[in-house]
Design an enzyme around this catalytic site. Structure first.
Site, short mmCIF file in Angstrom:
data_model
loop_
_atom_site.label_atom_id
_atom_site.label_comp_id
_atom_site.label_asym_id
_atom_site.label_seq_id
_atom_site.Cartn_x
_atom_site.Cartn_y
_atom_site.Cartn_z
N HIS A 13 0.85 -1.20 0.00
CA HIS A 13 0.00 0.00 0.00
C HIS A 13 0.89 1.25 0.00
CE1 HIS A 13 -4.06 1.79 1.17
NE2 HIS A 13 -3.22 2.84 1.17
N GLY A 53 -4.78 15.81 -1.25
CA GLY A 53 -5.65 16.65 -2.04
C GLY A 53 -6.97 16.97 -1.37
N TYR A 90 -10.50 5.25 -4.71
CA TYR A 90 -11.56 5.25 -3.70
C TYR A 90 -12.93 4.99 -4.32
CZ TYR A 90 -9.26 7.18 0.52
OH TYR A 90 -8.50 7.36 1.66
N HIS A 108 -10.12 0.14 1.56
CA HIS A 108 -9.84 1.19 2.54
C HIS A 108 -11.00 1.26 3.52
CE1 HIS A 108 -9.19 5.52 3.80
NE2 HIS A 108 -10.50 5.44 3.89
N ASP A 127 1.11 2.81 3.86
CA ASP A 127 0.29 3.94 3.38
C ASP A 127 1.18 5.15 3.08
OD1 ASP A 127 -2.06 5.14 2.57
OD2 ASP A 127 -2.65 5.77 4.58
N SER A 185 -1.92 10.84 2.43
CA SER A 185 -2.22 11.91 3.39
C SER A 185 -2.83 11.32 4.65
CB SER A 185 -3.20 12.91 2.78
OG SER A 185 -4.44 12.30 2.51
#
EC number: 3.4.19.-
Length: 393
Positions: free
Chosen positions: A71, A79, A140, A205, A292, A296
């Site tokens: 990941h 963003g 996502y 996720h 990860d 962010s």
């Protein structure tokens, strides 16, 4: 960082080390690599005089399978607070310095200014540097953005695509997919992977939402999809979600992925999360770790408004993994599965995650404190200082 070609002047490399964990401890202290593979393991291995071989004397270091990070936001994530909050891309050195030889690139919230094509280009750039680099198609949102317009075609025709993800569920940033949409997405991934001879996992996720793992529990209960097709990540985002993940792993004999959060906040560190999963009876073979990194870590207020963020790094991944061994939560042989063997099995990378004759020559050399000192990928040294003990016949 010296280039892989400069490091690998000879077509064969003989590593002499203190110990070899494959992940089980072997009697071998020598590893012979050629053509990107391990061709021999043993003690006192000798190569005929005149053969072009580089001998690396690392008898103060421990050889283990190079780590796999499933990941990684290789193009940068973020963003959520506008264009000024996009995270930077990761570098090859940032990866290999942590003993990581294989990465899987992901897109996250932003699949508008970042695209699967951009991700594929970044993955191929890492591969050009010598890394083993793969990607998930999608992001996502559902329907998933793809390279060819179809999940099955992406998996079937693009070698670097090994799954779909990271698909957001139970999160205010997700596209709030219906259950039937999730079922169709996972089914497409399964069939496309079958056609390509891949595992084709769907990497999910998990957000802070109250539904938690319910969509995946329904998926596995109401369809014929096997549990190894879906991998939930960020399961240590909060204590209640981790408890739910333990129940999920036990009920379905499923794997769960723990994120090494740099600042766990309301969640749990990777160390604490793995410790709790083990205490609940989850097999260490069903737990993986990922970073990860370069994604962010946004903060939102009670109304869901963005208030700030940090950029994730992969240093915490190795630090928490080392702590699990040092604190004797897991012996080294079992702990290696969290970053190598278990991950290779989950992703369907049969030649990785283990040191054996015929496997990929992806090897990390650790010091006594279990800190990575050198990283070899396909037999090429991509990280670590060259010392005067290294000679070439």
């Amino acid at each position: 960082m010296m280039s892989g070609k400069a490091r690998q002047a000879a077509p064969m490399t003989l590593l002499r080390v203190a110990e070899v964990f494959a992940p089980e401890r072997l009697a071998a202290t020598d590893i012979l690599m050629a053509g990107g593979r391990i061709v021999a393991l043993g003690q006192g291995l000798a190569v005929p005089q005149g053969w072009p071989v580089q001998v690396v004397d690392a008898r103060h270091l421990i050889a283990v399978p190079a780590f796999i990070d499933q990941h990684v936001h290789v193009t940068g994530g973020g963003g959520e607070g506008g264009c000024g909050t996009r995270c930077p891309p990761i570098t090859t050195r940032d990866i290999v310095a942590m003993g990581i030889g294989t990465v899987v690139g992901v897109l996250g919230t932003d699949s508008i200014s970042r695209s699967p094509a951009d991700l594929l280009a970044a993955v191929r750039g890492l591969a050009a540097d010598g890394l083993a680099a793969y990607m998930y198609t999608g992001a996502y949102r559902v329907p998933a953005p793809t390279l060819t317009g179809d999940i099955q075609r992406d998996l079937a025709w693009i070698p670097e695509v090994i799954g779909v993800g990271e698909i957001a569920i139970s999160d205010h940033r997700s596209s709030q997919p219906r259950q039937d949409e999730l079922e169709r997405l996972v089914s497409d991934a399964r069939v496309g992977a079958m056609l390509a001879g891949k595992r084709g996992i769907c990497h999910f996720h998990l957000g802070d939402g109250k539904r938690g793992l319910e969509p995946l529990r329904r998926l596995l209960t109401e369809t014929e999809i096997p549990a190894d097709q879906v991998i939930p990540t960020h399961v240590n985002r909060r204590a209640e979600l981790l408890e739910e993940a333990a129940e999920y792993a036990l009920a379905f004999d499923a794997s769960v992925d723990v994120t090494a959060f740099e600042d766990a906040g309301d969640g749990l560190s990777a160390f604490d999360a793995v410790s709790r999963l083990l205490a609940r009876g989850v097999s260490p073979a069903r737990i993986t770790l990922s970073s990860d990194c370069n994604g962010s870590l946004p903060e939102f207020d009670a109304d869901g408004a963005y208030v700030g963020m940090q950029v994730a790094r992969n240093t915490t991944l190795i630090a928490d993994w080392r702590r699990l061994v040092h604190a004797r939560v897991l012996p080294l042989e079992s702990a290696l599965g969290l970053l190598a063997g278990n991950v290779a099995r989950v992703l369907g990378l049969a030649d990785k995650g283990r040191l054996a004759v015929g496997s990929d020559a992806d090897i990390t050399l650790l010091d006594k404190a279990l800190q990575p000192q050198r990283t070899f990928v396909a037999g090429r040294c991509l990280y670590g200082a060259v010392d005067h003990h290294e000679t070439a016949r």
